[in-house]
Design an enzyme around this catalytic site. Structure first.
Site, PDB file in Angstrom:
ATOM      1  N   GLY A  47       0.585  -1.184  -0.270  1.00 26.17           N
ATOM      2  CA  GLY A  47       0.007   0.155   0.156  1.00 26.17           C
ATOM      3  C   GLY A  47       0.905   1.255  -0.064  1.00 26.17           C
ATOM      4  N   GLN A  52       3.376   9.882   0.722  1.00 28.41           N
ATOM      5  CA  GLN A  52       4.544   9.309   0.973  1.00 28.41           C
ATOM      6  C   GLN A  52       5.322   9.376  -0.099  1.00 28.41           C
ATOM      7  OE1 GLN A  52       2.305   5.372   1.833  1.00 28.41           O
ATOM      8  NE2 GLN A  52       4.343   5.179   3.142  1.00 28.41           N
ATOM      9  N   CYS A 103       5.952  -0.284   7.242  1.00 27.99           N
ATOM     10  CA  CYS A 103       5.631   1.135   6.395  1.00 27.99           C
ATOM     11  C   CYS A 103       6.871   1.121   5.592  1.00 27.99           C
ATOM     12  CB  CYS A 103       5.361   2.088   7.490  1.00 27.99           C
ATOM     13  SG  CYS A 103       4.804   3.391   6.656  1.00 27.99           S
ATOM     14  N   LEU A 104       6.545   1.633   4.203  1.00 29.46           N
ATOM     15  CA  LEU A 104       7.620   2.060   3.412  1.00 29.46           C
ATOM     16  C   LEU A 104       8.209   3.459   3.920  1.00 29.46           C
ATOM     17  CD1 LEU A 104       5.736   1.274   0.256  1.00 29.46           C
ATOM     18  CD2 LEU A 104       7.838  -0.037   1.378  1.00 29.46           C
ATOM     19  N   HIS A 145      -4.304   1.705   7.652  1.00 29.70           N
ATOM     20  CA  HIS A 145      -2.859   2.183   7.964  1.00 29.70           C
ATOM     21  C   HIS A 145      -2.781   3.513   6.788  1.00 29.70           C
ATOM     22  CE1 HIS A 145       1.524   1.352   8.023  1.00 29.70           C
ATOM     23  NE2 HIS A 145       1.462   2.174   6.982  1.00 29.70           N
ATOM     24  N   GLU A 146      -3.116   3.093   5.340  1.00 30.35           N
ATOM     25  CA  GLU A 146      -3.073   4.208   4.414  1.00 30.35           C
ATOM     26  C   GLU A 146      -3.685   5.298   4.847  1.00 30.35           C
ATOM     27  OE1 GLU A 146      -0.326   3.841   2.678  1.00 30.35           O
ATOM     28  OE2 GLU A 146      -0.059   1.792   2.986  1.00 30.35           O
ATOM     29  N   HIS A 149      -2.161   7.740   7.156  1.00 31.32           N
ATOM     30  CA  HIS A 149      -1.163   8.764   6.319  1.00 31.32           C
ATOM     31  C   HIS A 149      -1.758   9.852   5.836  1.00 31.32           C
ATOM     32  CE1 HIS A 149       2.688   6.392   6.203  1.00 31.32           C
ATOM     33  NE2 HIS A 149       2.104   5.546   5.641  1.00 31.32           N
TER      34      HIS A 149
END
Length: 178
Positions: A47, A52, A103-104, A145-146, A149
């Site tokens: 995701g 991001q 997480c990225l 989660h996304e 962000h």
């Protein structure tokens, strides 16, 4: 399509609340979503929120497709990309589930986070159609989660201050070593 740079903690952009997309889903927005998807696959991740990659708008891409056990190693995994424009949670269950999240934007850090087990979401898809659906399992966890962000919240914000500080320190060390 182009691979974009994924920003990492402690970049202050990650704490910014993303703005809604105005004017619907355009070709320009689809090009951004295509770039996001390519960036996510390259990372690799499941995701990615637009913030991001430094775009403070309410857009998410996701692909939860798992590699089938019987697929030969030399064949690429099938892809099932999903696109979410202006997503919102319209209902969440009282029951919680715990997942080991990563997480990225916080590379190489993983920890357990409790979130509602099921959620109902509303969003525009890649074609600009409004979709309302219920999610559970990994899908529910990933979309929450996304969406965090988009609201300037990272998964480490759900952890203790000590764990959060350690995560940021680890990412800073990784960046210096690179």
């Amino acid at each position: 399509m182009a691979i974009r740079e994924i920003i990492t903690v402690p970049n202050p952009l990650l704490k910014q609340v993303s703005k809604p997309v105005e004017g619907g889903v355009t070709d320009e927005l689809r090009a951004l979503m295509d770039d996001m998807l390519e960036t996510m696959y390259d990372a690799p991740g499941i995701g990615l929120a637009a913030i991001q990659i430094g775009e403070p708008i309410r857009v998410i891409v996701m692909d939860l497709q798992e590699r089938p056990d019987d697929l030969p190693e030399e064949e690429p995994s099938p892809k099932q990309p999903r696109f979410f424009v202006n997503p919102e949670i319209v209902w969440a269950s009282d029951e919680l589930s715990t997942y080991d999240e990563g997480c990225l934007s916080v590379p190489e850090v993983y920890d357990e986070v409790k979130r509602p087990e099921r959620v109902r979401i509303r969003y525009l898809n890649y074609q600009g159609e409004e979709i309302i659906e219920e999610c559970d399992g990994l899908y529910a966890t990933c979309i929450q989660h996304e969406m965090d962000h988009l609201n300037g919240v990272l998964f480490i914000d759900h952890l203790s201050k000590l764990k959060r500080d350690r995560a940021v320190t680890k990412v800073k060390k990784l960046r210096k070593a690179a």
